[in-house]
Design a protein around this motif. Structure first.
Motif, mmCIF file in Angstrom:
data_model
loop_
_atom_site.group_PDB
_atom_site.id
_atom_site.type_symbol
_atom_site.label_atom_id
_atom_site.label_comp_id
_atom_site.label_asym_id
_atom_site.label_seq_id
_atom_site.Cartn_x
_atom_site.Cartn_y
_atom_site.Cartn_z
ATOM 1 N N LEU A 153 121.045 158.199 78.399
ATOM 2 C CA LEU A 153 121.347 159.103 77.287
ATOM 3 C C LEU A 153 120.899 160.528 77.626
ATOM 4 N N PRO A 154 121.846 161.402 77.972
ATOM 5 C CA PRO A 154 121.462 162.782 78.290
ATOM 6 C C PRO A 154 121.306 163.623 77.024
ATOM 7 N N ALA A 166 126.907 159.950 78.999
ATOM 8 C CA ALA A 166 126.142 158.853 78.396
ATOM 9 C C ALA A 166 126.750 157.533 78.867
ATOM 10 N N LEU A 207 126.375 153.228 78.334
ATOM 11 C CA LEU A 207 125.778 152.045 77.714
ATOM 12 C C LEU A 207 126.513 150.851 78.306
ATOM 13 N N ARG A 227 114.960 158.881 66.172
ATOM 14 C CA ARG A 227 116.384 158.584 66.151
ATOM 15 C C ARG A 227 116.693 157.134 65.802
ATOM 16 N N ARG A 241 127.704 146.160 63.700
ATOM 17 C CA ARG A 241 126.793 147.310 63.766
ATOM 18 C C ARG A 241 127.451 148.523 63.105
ATOM 19 N N ASP A 262 124.230 165.500 69.925
ATOM 20 C CA ASP A 262 122.789 165.306 69.780
ATOM 21 C C ASP A 262 122.394 163.823 69.812
ATOM 22 N N PRO A 304 123.798 161.015 71.939
ATOM 23 C CA PRO A 304 124.771 160.575 72.942
ATOM 24 C C PRO A 304 125.025 159.071 72.981
ATOM 25 N N HIS A 305 124.186 158.281 72.299
ATOM 26 C CA HIS A 305 124.434 156.835 72.315
ATOM 27 C C HIS A 305 125.587 156.443 71.406
ATOM 28 N N PRO A 342 129.802 156.162 72.954
ATOM 29 C CA PRO A 342 130.228 154.987 73.726
ATOM 30 C C PRO A 342 130.322 153.696 72.911
ATOM 31 N N LEU A 343 129.763 153.707 71.710
ATOM 32 C CA LEU A 343 129.820 152.486 70.895
ATOM 33 C C LEU A 343 130.988 152.502 69.911
#
Lengths: 384, 195
Positions: free
Chosen positions: A112-113, A120, A122, A330, B58, B77, B79-80, B83-84
């Protein structure tokens, strides 16, 4: 028959009441532990001497001071741009009733940048093993043999570290990196006698190589192995040695000691983990890879954060601490990167059942059948 | 630049395609798309698109402290999140092209799963839509509401260049024929076609 709640629940109030009484008696012990911590903070050498003396007669792990005043607390420095990497693993143990004994490792990882270049990511990496024919008869003595000796948990732990470490080195070209691992820094199964000796030796060697490679990036990479809700008692044990007190009424867990000392987002001083026990996992690694740790409070949770000595520089710890506070903000009090790595790694009950069916199908296609086992068959059937 | 979406569920009358991740600007409503793999080129009209978490277990929750910031800022802000997420588009078949023949009828078989779904080029649109017969499959589809049909006519007209007005008139006449028993619906569609 399932758990008969109407019979069980009547016993619950007594158990809770008993525990509440125990907690209440801890107040005096906690006050004494805090006094011992303050004394240790005033004279680190004297405190360490008392701890080392106690260590000589005990196989238990203790904490020693590590340059910072042991009773100090540290607020987090501001979070600066960096890449946060998390890795976590899940596994399927060999099923002794299956036609083919095999295991699955699923290593989840996230990159996670935050304010630095790079995409990013995952994802997860599944491996079905054994990848080679394992010689079960190689080891002798009281070590296990067969699938139990394959060390699936150990392989999973090492895979988590290797995956995270490689990503960290890769992303360090883009700026600072914080690598977060789930659980303790060293995989403790490295000294488990149930895992075949050659497996432990190979994995320790592989882990050692990866640790060395990662340490070359120390200037840019921080590492933290995060144990949420820790039950470790190294510091409490050391405080007991300093105060010459143990037993009932003395806090058994470091979390109890630090939950009253740390504010939200604060960390404790760094400590050195050490024990008088011989032939420990720690002895497999050189001095600069030995574990340092601090406690970190996020909401009501006190987590133990372990890191190798080379990553315990003031700058490295500050970067890690700032990232932990930001990550926990977060994700409701737990590092986002670890939560997402877990989500990538998790093998659901449905996945496990499907894998079992697919394995059975492939075995059957190749002419293999599972041996008959009445108990296993009856659990599947459950008919009246 | 996102890759083209691919077919993830296919039927003769309708198919779904999904992007590899979340896209803010998927194929727009009423756009004619083409699947050029398989025994023929299947053409269809975008009738719906939806974005959301890939794992329905989710749900997406707005991150705390996001007040006052744009979606792009919140995504950057956090970034996770991107991709989900995923974006899927639903397409109703409105014809197919086999060799030189364009037919405003159902394709003989569904488009292949995982085939790329591209925007139909102006030649393909003009070839299939010139007589406006493609509208009959849209009018008959429960998935096509009035705004889909109106958008399909508007967007198809652009493929005809200077002949776009003439095409719009032909489409209006075809709709009047198909919807002679539903004047209210016809009016609603025509209002949607008007610039």
């Amino acid at each position: 028959m399932t758990l008969r709640m109407e019979k069980a629940l009547g016993q619950l109030p007594d158990v809770v009441e008993r525990y509440a009484r125990e907690v209440a008696t801890l107040d005096k012990g906690l006050a004494a532990a805090r006094e011992a911590l303050a004394a240790w903070g005033r004279d680190a050498e004297e405190g360490d001497r008392a701890v080392i003396a106690a260590m000589a007669n005990s196989p238990e792990p203790y904490a020693l001071s590590c340059g910072e005043p042991v009773d100090a607390t540290y607020p987090a420095p501001p979070f600066a741009p960096c890449t946060v990497i998390g890795s976590d693993g899940s596994s399927i143990e060999p099923d002794r009733f299956a036609a083919v004994p095999c295991y699955v490792l699923n290593t989840g990882f996230v990159v996670l940048p935050y304010g630095v270049p790079g995409e990013a990511v995952l994802d997860s990496k599944p491996v079905i093993g054994p990848e080679e024919t394992l010689d079960e008869g190689e080891d002798d003595g009281n070590e296990g043999s067969g699938p139990a000796a394959w060390g699936v948990n150990l392989r999973r732990d090492v895979s988590e570290f290797v995956t995270g470490a490689r990503l960290a080195v890769e992303r360090a070209v883009n700026g600072d990196v914080v690598l977060l691992l789930d659980g303790t820094f060293f995989p403790w199964d490295l000294d488990s006698r149930t895992v075949a000796e050659h497996t432990r030796r190979d994995l320790a060697s592989r882990l050692g190589d990866e640790l060395e490679l990662l340490s070359f990036s120390a200037e840019r990479v921080s590492v933290g192995a995060y144990v949420s809700g820790t039950r470790s008692g190294d510091v409490a044990r050391s405080l007991g040695a300093i105060a010459a007190r143990t037993g009932p009424g003395w806090p058994a867990s470091d979390a109890l000691v630090f939950s009253r000392l740390l504010g939200d987002g604060e960390r404790s001083a760094l400590f050195r983990a050490q024990s008088g026990r011989r032939a420990t996992v720690e002895e497999l690694f050189p001095a600069h890879q030995q574990v340092r740790f601090f406690y970190f409070r996020s909401g009501e949770d006190v987590a133990r954060v372990e890191l190798p000595a080379w990553a315990a520089s003031p700058a490295g710890v500050a970067r890690l601490h700032a990232a932990l506070v930001d990550q926990c903000r977060r994700c409701g009090g737990y590092p986002r990167a670890l939560q997402e790595a877990h989500e990538q790694a998790v093998i659901t009950m449905g996945d496990r059942a499907q894998f079992s069916r697919l394995l059975e199908g492939e075995a059957s296609r190749q002419g293999l059948r599972a041996g008959s086992n009445g108990k296993h068959a009856s659990k599947k059937r459950r008919a009246i | 630049m996102n890759e083209a979406p691919r077919v993830v569920a296919a039927g003769l009358r309708q198919f779904q395609c999904a992007y590899d991740g979340y896209v803010e600007a998927p194929y727009e409503l009423g756009r004619m798309v083409a699947v050029r793999e398989g025994s023929c080129t299947v053409l269809g009209i975008v009738v719906d698109s939806a974005s959301g978490p890939e794992d329905p277990a989710r749900p997406l929750q707005p991150p705390s402290g996001a007040g006052g910031r744009t979606a792009a800022e919140v995504l950057a802000d956090n970034p996770h999140i991107r991709p989900l997420l995923t974006t899927a588009v639903t397409v109703v078949a409105c014809g197919h092209i086999q060799g030189e023949d364009a037919r405003a009828t159902l394709p003989p078989m569904p488009p292949p799963l995982l085939a790329e779904v591209a925007e139909a080029n102006p030649e393909e649109v003009a070839h299939l839509a010139q007589d406006a017969a493609f509208l009959s499959l849209l009018v008959a589809s429960p998935a096509c509401d009035d705004s889909v049909i109106a958008a399909a006519v508007r967007l198809a007209a652009t493929a005809f260049g200077p002949g776009s007005y003439a095409f719009t008139v032909r489409a209006g006449k075809e709709l009047a024929r198909l919807l002679k028993a539903e004047p209210a619906r016809l009016t609603s569609i025509i209002r949607g076609v008007a610039p």
